[in-house]
Design an enzyme around this catalytic site. Sequence first.
Site, PDB file in Angstrom:
ATOM      1  N   CYS A  34       0.800  -1.221   0.000  1.00 12.34           N
ATOM      2  CA  CYS A  34       0.000   0.000   0.000  1.00 12.34           C
ATOM      3  C   CYS A  34       0.832   1.269   0.000  1.00 12.34           C
ATOM      4  CB  CYS A  34      -0.899   0.023   1.228  1.00 12.34           C
ATOM      5  SG  CYS A  34       0.086  -0.050   2.729  1.00 12.34           S
ATOM      6  N   ASP A  36       2.460   2.479   2.610  1.00 15.04           N
ATOM      7  CA  ASP A  36       2.515   3.109   3.927  1.00 15.04           C
ATOM      8  C   ASP A  36       3.899   2.931   4.558  1.00 15.04           C
ATOM      9  OD1 ASP A  36      -0.069   3.821   3.607  1.00 15.04           O
ATOM     10  OD2 ASP A  36      -0.917   2.255   4.874  1.00 15.04           O
ATOM     11  N   CYS A  64      -2.640   3.055   7.663  1.00 13.03           N
ATOM     12  CA  CYS A  64      -4.041   2.785   7.943  1.00 13.03           C
ATOM     13  C   CYS A  64      -4.267   2.523   9.431  1.00 13.03           C
ATOM     14  CB  CYS A  64      -4.479   1.573   7.145  1.00 13.03           C
ATOM     15  SG  CYS A  64      -3.679   0.070   7.723  1.00 13.03           S
ATOM     16  N   CYS A 108      -0.598  -5.392   7.022  1.00 10.81           N
ATOM     17  CA  CYS A 108      -0.309  -4.138   7.717  1.00 10.81           C
ATOM     18  C   CYS A 108       0.456  -4.386   9.001  1.00 10.81           C
ATOM     19  CB  CYS A 108      -1.591  -3.408   8.073  1.00 10.81           C
ATOM     20  SG  CYS A 108      -2.748  -3.291   6.720  1.00 10.81           S
TER      21      CYS A 108
HETATM   22 FE1  FES Z   1      -1.081   0.157   4.431  1.00 10.46          FE
HETATM   23 FE2  FES Z   1      -2.449  -1.065   6.226  1.00 10.46          FE
HETATM   24  S1  FES Z   1      -3.162  -0.424   4.292  1.00 10.46           S
HETATM   25  S2  FES Z   1      -0.369  -0.580   6.300  1.00 10.46           S
END
Ligand code: FES
Length: 130
Positions: A34, A36, A64, A108
């Site tokens: 994602c 992140d 998230c 995640c």
């Molecule tokens: Fe990116 Fe959860 S969607 S860490």
Amino acid sequence: MEYSKKVVEHFTHPKNVGEIKNPDGIGKEGNPVCGDVMHIYIKVAKNKQGKEIIKDIKFKTLGCAAAIATSSMVTELAKGKTLEQAMKLTKKDVADSLGNLPPVKMHCSNLAADALHKAIIDYKNKKGKK
Ligand code: FES
């Protein structure tokens, strides 16, 4: 599957958020799925037995709800632990402590334990010992 109460709690009131000035170690982990990113900062000190422990720990996570909840939980689990014990914390320990995560969110939860381990390795590298 919905988020557990614990996940919601740690997401809405995360513990140990922020940055440590002049940290002894920094761990950065990104999630390729994602995009992140999570940073973990640690301060190391010796306990009475002369063992190195995580005296202070903070995190900064752009991610998230599950990423934030797992960051918060990993800092709580690691605080006060010896470096050895903290190295042994796994993503499963983190997910279990949160009362589990929805399966689609398990990716995640990989970030938190990995970022913690990287911060410890960073500290050890800086000290010149492997
Ligand atoms: Fe990116 Fe959860 S969607 S860490």
